[in-house]
Write an enzyme that holds these catalytic residues in place. Sequence first.
Site, PDB file in Angstrom:
ATOM      1  N   ARG A 147       0.808  -1.216   0.000  1.00  0.00           N
ATOM      2  CA  ARG A 147       0.000   0.000   0.000  1.00  0.00           C
ATOM      3  C   ARG A 147       0.842   1.268   0.000  1.00  0.00           C
ATOM      4  O   ARG A 147       0.540   2.220  -0.722  1.00  0.00           O
ATOM      5  CB  ARG A 147      -0.951  -0.011   1.191  1.00  0.00           C
ATOM      6  CG  ARG A 147      -1.996  -1.117   1.116  1.00  0.00           C
ATOM      7  CD  ARG A 147      -3.002  -1.001   2.230  1.00  0.00           C
ATOM      8  NE  ARG A 147      -3.982  -2.077   2.187  1.00  0.00           N
ATOM      9  CZ  ARG A 147      -5.028  -2.148   3.004  1.00  0.00           C
ATOM     10  NH1 ARG A 147      -5.226  -1.199   3.910  1.00  0.00           N
ATOM     11  NH2 ARG A 147      -5.873  -3.161   2.914  1.00  0.00           N
ATOM     12  N   ASP A 149     -15.665   9.144   8.236  1.00  0.00           N
ATOM     13  CA  ASP A 149     -14.582   8.196   8.028  1.00  0.00           C
ATOM     14  C   ASP A 149     -13.285   8.985   8.067  1.00  0.00           C
ATOM     15  O   ASP A 149     -13.285  10.205   7.842  1.00  0.00           O
ATOM     16  CB  ASP A 149     -14.731   7.464   6.685  1.00  0.00           C
ATOM     17  CG  ASP A 149     -14.052   6.100   6.697  1.00  0.00           C
ATOM     18  OD1 ASP A 149     -14.756   5.082   6.785  1.00  0.00           O
ATOM     19  OD2 ASP A 149     -12.805   6.051   6.638  1.00  0.00           O
TER      20      ASP A 149
END
Length: 295
Positions: free
Chosen positions: A66, A166
């Site tokens: 990632r 979020d």
Amino acid sequence: MLQQTRPSTPRFAASTLDLPAVDDGPMAQGREFVWSDADFTRIKALIYKKAGISLHDGKHAMVYSRVSRRLRETGHASFKSYLDALEQTDGPEWQEFINALTTNLTAFFREQHHFGILHDLLAAKRSHPWRIWCSAASTGEEPYSIAMTATEALGTSGSFSLVNSDIDTKVLATAARGVYKTDGVKGLSPERLQRFFMRGKGANAGFMRVKPELQKHLEFLTVNLIQDLPFREPFDAVFCRNVMIYFDAATQRQVLERIHRVMKPGGMLFVGHAENFSDARSLFVLRGKTVYERI
């Protein structure tokens, strides 16, 4: 021999480093970039400090995969170069770093028993102006599942508002758009699809959009759960599902205390199937399968 560096973006410049020794290079590791325990330890400390996420040693491959995307995007030739630049700025790359390391697994009506409980809770007080918070909105499937349930429970005369947050800004933007591939909504009943979605035509064929009548109840904002929460009005119900599993015990307690402060006494907290807060009896009491009542 000069190293060829990748082109840098205007906002996040790359550094030039000497090439590593051949026997310690990325090809020797089978990777594009050199990856060391020191790199992992440093990333682990940074994401814990910024987002409270606790990474265990089994996450090496995930973290490499990632964060290496951020190296490509920003033009850095090594993790050290990228992390050095990251720590020298308060710029937007910090959000990209956090986005890269957050996990967003979701689906419509996931852990379905919660929505039955929510339906009954709301239907028992249809005249009450309900205020609900979904604290891990991800790409929106959970918020819209909550909103559909509330609409079905309260009817046309009921009142509810749904705040959705979020830490990952990219998934939150997807949630706010409310557009999904047809395959992504195939688990919903024909009745719900007809009532709550519009089918795309022409260039939008293969997509479904949430109807404005449902979206009007929702708002979306970026919230970091390890920081002070930005809410003034308390909530009747909070969904915080499959979030605490990424925190250590100390961080879990701090987040639960923050959530407790923004809930009404008697409010209901919905958590993930793998989460248990028996050590927080002074804050919440278990009232059902992964459902807690705020004391």
